[in-house]
Write a protein that holds these residues in place. Structure first.
Motif, PDB file in Angstrom:
ATOM      1  N   LEU A   1     -42.006 125.095 -51.936  1.00  0.00           N
ATOM      2  CA  LEU A   1     -42.762 125.881 -50.965  1.00  0.00           C
ATOM      3  C   LEU A   1     -43.386 125.012 -49.879  1.00  0.00           C
ATOM      4  O   LEU A   1     -43.704 125.488 -48.799  1.00  0.00           O
ATOM      5  N   GLY A   2     -43.568 123.730 -50.161  1.00  0.00           N
ATOM      6  CA  GLY A   2     -44.258 122.858 -49.219  1.00  0.00           C
ATOM      7  C   GLY A   2     -43.388 122.187 -48.177  1.00  0.00           C
ATOM      8  O   GLY A   2     -43.879 121.684 -47.184  1.00  0.00           O
ATOM      9  N   VAL A   3     -42.077 122.189 -48.386  1.00  0.00           N
ATOM     10  CA  VAL A   3     -41.228 121.367 -47.531  1.00  0.00           C
ATOM     11  C   VAL A   3     -41.279 121.757 -46.061  1.00  0.00           C
ATOM     12  O   VAL A   3     -41.134 120.895 -45.194  1.00  0.00           O
ATOM     13  N   ALA A   4     -41.512 123.003 -45.751  1.00  0.00           N
ATOM     14  CA  ALA A   4     -41.582 123.419 -44.348  1.00  0.00           C
ATOM     15  C   ALA A   4     -42.752 122.764 -43.625  1.00  0.00           C
ATOM     16  O   ALA A   4     -42.728 122.618 -42.408  1.00  0.00           O
ATOM     17  N   PHE A   5     -43.749 122.331 -44.374  1.00  0.00           N
ATOM     18  CA  PHE A   5     -44.933 121.740 -43.765  1.00  0.00           C
ATOM     19  C   PHE A   5     -44.776 120.236 -43.514  1.00  0.00           C
ATOM     20  O   PHE A   5     -45.614 119.633 -42.884  1.00  0.00           O
ATOM     21  N   TYR A   6     -43.708 119.639 -44.012  1.00  0.00           N
ATOM     22  CA  TYR A   6     -43.504 118.209 -43.838  1.00  0.00           C
ATOM     23  C   TYR A   6     -43.028 117.865 -42.434  1.00  0.00           C
ATOM     24  O   TYR A   6     -43.372 116.822 -41.897  1.00  0.00           O
ATOM     25  N   ARG A   7     -42.207 118.715 -41.859  1.00  0.00           N
ATOM     26  CA  ARG A   7     -41.630 118.412 -40.542  1.00  0.00           C
ATOM     27  C   ARG A   7     -42.726 118.332 -39.488  1.00  0.00           C
ATOM     28  O   ARG A   7     -43.632 119.138 -39.450  1.00  0.00           O
ATOM     29  N   GLY A   8     -42.612 117.324 -38.648  1.00  0.00           N
ATOM     30  CA  GLY A   8     -43.596 117.138 -37.592  1.00  0.00           C
ATOM     31  C   GLY A   8     -44.832 116.378 -38.029  1.00  0.00           C
ATOM     32  O   GLY A   8     -45.744 116.172 -37.237  1.00  0.00           O
ATOM     33  N   ALA A   9     -44.868 115.951 -39.290  1.00  0.00           N
ATOM     34  CA  ALA A   9     -46.022 115.200 -39.774  1.00  0.00           C
ATOM     35  C   ALA A   9     -46.073 113.830 -39.110  1.00  0.00           C
ATOM     36  O   ALA A   9     -45.048 113.255 -38.756  1.00  0.00           O
ATOM     37  N   ASP A  10     -47.269 113.309 -38.951  1.00  0.00           N
ATOM     38  CA  ASP A  10     -47.473 112.012 -38.319  1.00  0.00           C
ATOM     39  C   ASP A  10     -47.873 110.934 -39.311  1.00  0.00           C
ATOM     40  O   ASP A  10     -47.865 109.748 -38.982  1.00  0.00           O
ATOM     41  N   CYS A  11     -48.229 111.331 -40.506  1.00  0.00           N
ATOM     42  CA  CYS A  11     -48.565 110.407 -41.590  1.00  0.00           C
ATOM     43  C   CYS A  11     -48.483 111.224 -42.877  1.00  0.00           C
ATOM     44  O   CYS A  11     -48.727 112.433 -42.858  1.00  0.00           O
ATOM     45  N   CYS A  12     -48.131 110.577 -43.961  1.00  0.00           N
ATOM     46  CA  CYS A  12     -48.070 111.270 -45.253  1.00  0.00           C
ATOM     47  C   CYS A  12     -48.980 110.554 -46.239  1.00  0.00           C
ATOM     48  O   CYS A  12     -48.921 109.338 -46.388  1.00  0.00           O
ATOM     49  N   VAL A  13     -49.820 111.324 -46.911  1.00  0.00           N
ATOM     50  CA  VAL A  13     -50.744 110.783 -47.899  1.00  0.00           C
ATOM     51  C   VAL A  13     -50.202 111.119 -49.290  1.00  0.00           C
ATOM     52  O   VAL A  13     -50.028 112.280 -49.630  1.00  0.00           O
ATOM     53  N   LEU A  14     -49.921 110.084 -50.054  1.00  0.00           N
ATOM     54  CA  LEU A  14     -49.452 110.252 -51.427  1.00  0.00           C
ATOM     55  C   LEU A  14     -50.645 110.024 -52.344  1.00  0.00           C
ATOM     56  O   LEU A  14     -51.306 108.990 -52.269  1.00  0.00           O
ATOM     57  N   VAL A  15     -50.910 110.993 -53.200  1.00  0.00           N
ATOM     58  CA  VAL A  15     -52.120 110.942 -54.030  1.00  0.00           C
ATOM     59  C   VAL A  15     -51.741 111.021 -55.499  1.00  0.00           C
ATOM     60  O   VAL A  15     -50.883 111.811 -55.880  1.00  0.00           O
ATOM     61  N   TYR A  16     -52.400 110.193 -56.285  1.00  0.00           N
ATOM     62  CA  TYR A  16     -52.204 110.284 -57.725  1.00  0.00           C
ATOM     63  C   TYR A  16     -53.570 110.171 -58.409  1.00  0.00           C
ATOM     64  O   TYR A  16     -54.556 109.748 -57.808  1.00  0.00           O
ATOM     65  N   ASP A  17     -53.601 110.568 -59.651  1.00  0.00           N
ATOM     66  CA  ASP A  17     -54.804 110.510 -60.478  1.00  0.00           C
ATOM     67  C   ASP A  17     -54.740 109.211 -61.286  1.00  0.00           C
ATOM     68  O   ASP A  17     -53.794 109.010 -62.052  1.00  0.00           O
ATOM     69  N   VAL A  18     -55.708 108.319 -61.110  1.00  0.00           N
ATOM     70  CA  VAL A  18     -55.684 107.018 -61.804  1.00  0.00           C
ATOM     71  C   VAL A  18     -55.744 107.168 -63.322  1.00  0.00           C
ATOM     72  O   VAL A  18     -55.496 106.207 -64.048  1.00  0.00           O
TER      73      VAL A  18
END
Length: 175
Positions: free
Chosen positions: A49-66
């Motif tokens: 469901l999220g892939v449509a929101f990736y296009r046109g992004a200027d930076c991507c934040v990858l988040v994980y739980d330590v």
């Protein structure tokens, strides 16, 4: 995301379905920008469901739980998936930022991913900036988003900047 934009944290957890976003006005090099921060679903059942929101992004934040090794182990998959779906013009130099969140949990005693391990992964992917954060306590959130905004603005002269956050967002409290 909510801690950065609204200076608020809620324990009322709701999984993101599809995407959610907030905006914040930021000043950078004497210019005003509207930062759009997109929280895309990190759970696999909502991933498509999220892939449509990736296009046109200027930076991507990858988040994980330590405190959850699987969330860290998924970083590479999230990074690759983003590059495939977003199709940036220069994938080798597309800006990413990694956040190791929830460092406040159990006073750090339940932590399973060391800072050293996370920094080594980031170094292996082209020296991705890395921050350890606590959305609950507000620790390092401002510094992380300053870096995110700076990296987004490097590649995007327009006035609206889009920054999707990806990773184990079900447990990521910035969004």
């Amino acid at each position: 995301m909510n801690q950065y934009v609204n200076r608020k944290f809620s324990n009322q957890y709701k999984a993101t379905i599809g995407a959610d976003f907030l905006t914040k006005e930021v000043q950078f090099e004497d210019r005003q920008f509207t930062l759009q921060i997109w929280d895309t679903a990190g759970q696999e059942r909502f991933q498509s469901l999220g892939v449509a929101f990736y296009r046109g992004a200027d930076c991507c934040v990858l988040v994980y739980d330590v405190n959850v090794m699987k969330s860290f182990d998924n970083l590479n998959n999230w990074r690759e998936e983003f590059l495939i779906q977003a199709s940036p013009s220069d994938p080798e130099n597309f800006p990413f930022v990694v956040l190791g969140n929830k460092i406040d949990v159990d006073s750090g005693n339940s932590r399973v991913v060391s800072e050293k391990k996370a920094k080594a992964w980031c170094a292996s992917k082209g020296n991705i900036p890395y921050f350890e954060t606590s959305a609950k306590e507000g620790f390092n959130v401002e510094a992380a988003f300053q870096c995110i905004a700076k990296n987004a603005l490097k590649n995007e002269p327009e006035e609206e900047i889009s920054v999707p956050q990806m990773g184990l967002l079900g447990t990521f409290s910035l969004g």
